[in-house]
Design an enzyme around this catalytic site. Structure first.
Site, short mmCIF file in Angstrom:
data_model
loop_
_atom_site.label_atom_id
_atom_site.label_comp_id
_atom_site.label_asym_id
_atom_site.label_seq_id
_atom_site.Cartn_x
_atom_site.Cartn_y
_atom_site.Cartn_z
N CYS A 34 -3.55 -2.86 4.49
CA CYS A 34 -2.69 -3.89 5.09
C CYS A 34 -3.18 -5.31 4.80
O CYS A 34 -2.49 -6.29 5.11
CB CYS A 34 -2.58 -3.69 6.59
SG CYS A 34 -2.12 -2.01 7.01
N GLU A 90 0.84 -1.19 0.00
CA GLU A 90 0.00 0.00 0.00
C GLU A 90 0.88 1.25 0.00
O GLU A 90 0.40 2.35 0.20
CB GLU A 90 -0.96 -0.02 1.19
CG GLU A 90 -0.29 -0.01 2.54
CD GLU A 90 -1.30 0.04 3.67
OE1 GLU A 90 -1.42 -0.96 4.38
OE2 GLU A 90 -1.96 1.06 3.84
N HIS A 107 -2.87 -8.80 12.48
CA HIS A 107 -2.22 -7.62 11.92
C HIS A 107 -1.84 -6.72 13.10
O HIS A 107 -2.66 -6.47 13.98
CB HIS A 107 -3.17 -6.89 10.97
CG HIS A 107 -2.67 -5.52 10.60
ND1 HIS A 107 -1.42 -5.33 10.06
CD2 HIS A 107 -3.22 -4.29 10.73
CE1 HIS A 107 -1.23 -4.03 9.86
NE2 HIS A 107 -2.31 -3.38 10.26
N1 CAA Z 1 2.36 4.95 30.09
C1 CAA Z 1 1.66 3.86 29.68
N2 CAA Z 1 0.62 3.92 28.81
C2 CAA Z 1 0.27 5.14 28.35
C3 CAA Z 1 0.94 6.32 28.74
C4 CAA Z 1 2.03 6.19 29.66
N3 CAA Z 1 2.72 7.25 30.05
N4 CAA Z 1 0.37 7.35 28.10
C5 CAA Z 1 -0.64 6.85 27.33
N5 CAA Z 1 -0.69 5.51 27.48
C6 CAA Z 1 -1.59 4.57 26.81
C7 CAA Z 1 -3.02 5.07 26.66
O1 CAA Z 1 -3.77 4.83 27.84
C8 CAA Z 1 -3.48 4.25 25.49
O2 CAA Z 1 -3.79 2.94 25.91
P1 CAA Z 1 -5.22 2.30 25.60
O3 CAA Z 1 -5.37 2.34 24.11
O4 CAA Z 1 -5.11 0.93 26.13
O5 CAA Z 1 -6.22 3.15 26.27
C9 CAA Z 1 -2.23 4.15 24.61
O6 CAA Z 1 -1.12 4.45 25.47
C10 CAA Z 1 -2.22 5.11 23.45
O7 CAA Z 1 -2.52 6.37 23.95
P2 CAA Z 1 -3.48 7.36 23.14
O8 CAA Z 1 -4.71 6.63 22.70
O9 CAA Z 1 -3.65 8.61 23.92
O10 CAA Z 1 -2.53 7.62 21.89
P3 CAA Z 1 -2.69 8.56 20.65
O11 CAA Z 1 -4.00 9.26 20.64
O12 CAA Z 1 -1.49 9.41 20.62
O13 CAA Z 1 -2.66 7.60 19.39
C11 CAA Z 1 -2.95 5.79 17.94
C12 CAA Z 1 -2.58 6.22 19.36
C13 CAA Z 1 -4.42 6.16 17.65
C14 CAA Z 1 -2.76 4.31 17.80
C15 CAA Z 1 -2.03 6.56 16.94
O14 CAA Z 1 -0.70 6.16 17.13
C16 CAA Z 1 -2.40 6.37 15.48
O15 CAA Z 1 -3.25 7.08 14.95
N6 CAA Z 1 -1.76 5.37 14.80
C17 CAA Z 1 -2.03 5.06 13.39
C18 CAA Z 1 -3.34 4.35 13.19
C19 CAA Z 1 -3.33 2.91 13.65
O16 CAA Z 1 -2.30 2.30 13.82
N7 CAA Z 1 -4.54 2.36 13.83
C20 CAA Z 1 -4.69 0.96 14.21
C21 CAA Z 1 -5.93 0.33 13.63
S1 CAA Z 1 -6.01 0.57 11.85
C22 CAA Z 1 -4.99 -0.65 11.21
O17 CAA Z 1 -4.65 -1.58 11.88
C23 CAA Z 1 -4.51 -0.50 9.81
C24 CAA Z 1 -3.14 0.07 9.83
O18 CAA Z 1 -2.15 -0.65 9.78
C25 CAA Z 1 -2.98 1.53 9.91
#
Ligand code: CAA
Length: 391
Positions: free
Chosen positions: A115, A83, A237
């Site tokens: 993916c 992709e 995945h």
């Molecule tokens: N210590 C331990 N844990 C902590 C922490 C700390 N200091 N601070 C935050 N966390 C935890 C949060 O509680 C959260 O855990 P939970 O999900 O269990 O609640 C985790 O860390 C992530 O924190 P946030 O949700 O606040 O993180 P974020 O908003 O910055 O973004 C994300 C996380 C949405 C995955 C982002 O990285 C993102 O957009 N990634 C790309 C999209 C993606 O990977 N999506 C996955 C599904 S889609 C897919 O699978 C297809 C693909 O390949 C893209």
């Protein structure tokens, strides 16, 4: 599978990049508690492509050991899943075909559905082998995952390629019927043609993934698939490794099992080892999970492994594989560890420069610096054509 001969993964090899960015470096730069990366999303580092690496150089590096071991006899099809395509028309697989010196009597095609593309390639390959069991299909799943700098997605980048030889009487894993499939039209993650970095609605994408787990499992069950308790492990995945845990807990809940954390750890624990340090490799990720499982688990002979492949947009498939007697003699554990360990840590400024690097679109002669040390490199761009070299 009735009386039909077994078809599946005969060999599996992966490659990744020259450089690696530890999440400690990213955390230091953006002031994030590194616990968010290490524990919250379950990532320790991510592979970073050098200026002279791309999906072709990684794909060829992953596939070369397979051709070395098995030769090219019977390979009449190469399916390249990605992709992060480098051309809107020409299949990246043709460059790989050329770098590997495969015969001209081959069909080569590129597949795309986020993916999920690697799994589509595997399933289509099985169909081709079913039609003519004397043939083998080379499947290459290769991606460089790119999000905007300083965005939430940045910590979930990565890059790798997995190559698989698909044929009858496979030495590693027999892929079973049935499959459970699921499609929903959602905008959780996408990349318009004019953009290098993906657009993503992070929280929506997690929800869409979980919905797809449910949907593909429902179809798998309705098609007469195995019961949940029959699986020794599950390869999901892994856009970030914690996503596999979210997905598996969701599946257990959905099936009325409750969430026993010991069971979750047992089902997934060994599948995250490579993705944890490579990052999101999109189409390759679920097969890196399989490599990590096979490379580390105690004897899995005869055991069933569940696969959940998810591609945003979205398409998902749940299917099963059975590990074949004698599989351990065919693993590439040492080479896989070497591919990970040989990467050179890159500083934050260099990582950002590589992230922003792109070729001018003027059709001129643009050489790339010789940074990578793998078997193939992207030497440059000349007259809008990518020039590759084998070392
Ligand atoms: N210590 C331990 N844990 C902590 C922490 C700390 N200091 N601070 C935050 N966390 C935890 C949060 O509680 C959260 O855990 P939970 O999900 O269990 O609640 C985790 O860390 C992530 O924190 P946030 O949700 O606040 O993180 P974020 O908003 O910055 O973004 C994300 C996380 C949405 C995955 C982002 O990285 C993102 O957009 N990634 C790309 C999209 C993606 O990977 N999506 C996955 C599904 S889609 C897919 O699978 C297809 C693909 O390949 C893209």
């Amino acid at each position: 599978m009735g009386n039909e001969s077994a078809i599946g993964i005969h060999d599996l090899s992966f490659a990744t990049t020259e450089f690696v960015l530890p999440h400690t470096v990213l955390a230091e730069h953006n002031g994030t508690d590194v616990g968010k990366y290490h524990k919250g999303i379950g990532q320790r580092s991510m592979s970073v492509a050098a200026a002279d690496e791309d999906i072709v150089t990684m794909g060829a590096a992953a596939a070369a050991p397979i051709i070395e071991r098995h030769g090219s006899d019977g390979i009449r099809t190469v399916i390249f899943a990605t992709e992060s395509s480098i051309d809107q028309a020409k299949s990246a697989g043709i460059y790989v075909h050329s770098l590997l010196g495969l015969p001209s009597a081959t069909r080569v095609v590129e597949l795309k559905q986020a993916c999920y593309g690697g799994t589509a390639a595997l399933q289509f390959a099985i169909g081709l082998v079913r039609r003519d069991p004397t043939q083998r299909v080379l499947v290459v799943a290769s991606d460089v995952s790119t999000y905007e700098l300083d965005s939430p997605g940045e910590a979930t980048q990565g890059a790798a390629a997995v190559a698989m030889l698909v044929g009858t009487d496979p030495a590693l894993v027999r892929i079973e019927e049935p499959s459970g499939v699921f499609t929903a039209d959602v905008m959780d993650f996408w990349r318009p043609n004019y953009r290098d970095a993906a657009l993503v609605d992070g929280q929506e994408s997690i929800g869409a993934y979980l919905l797809a787990v449910e949907g593909s499992w429902k179809d798998y069950t309705e098609q007469g698939g195995r019961a949940l308790d029959e699986f020794a492990a599950f390869c999901y995945h892994q856009p970030f490794t914690k996503m596999a845990y979210k997905a598996h807990r969701h599946l257990l809940n959905h099936c009325g099992h409750g969430v026993d954390e010991d069971r979750v750890a047992r089902d997934l624990g060994l599948t995250t080892e490579y993705n944890n340090v490579i990052g999101n490799s999109y189409t390759a990720s679920v097969y890196l999970a399989l490599a990590a499982l096979l490379d580390q688990a105690d004897d899995l002979t005869g055991r069933a492994v569940g696969f959940l492949s998810y591609g945003s947009g979205s398409v998902a498939e749940f299917f099963a594989g059975t590990v074949v007697p004698g599989y351990r003699e065919h693993l590439r554990t040492e080479a896989h560890r070497e591919a990970i360990d040989r990467r050179k840590p890159v500083g934050h400024a260099r990582y950002r420069a590589l992230h922003e690097h792109s070729f001018p679109a003027d059709g001129g002669d643009h050489r790339t610096p010789a940074e990578s040390t793998g078997p193939f490199r992207l030497a440059g761009l000349h007259g809008h054509k990518r020039i590759y070299e084998a070392r």
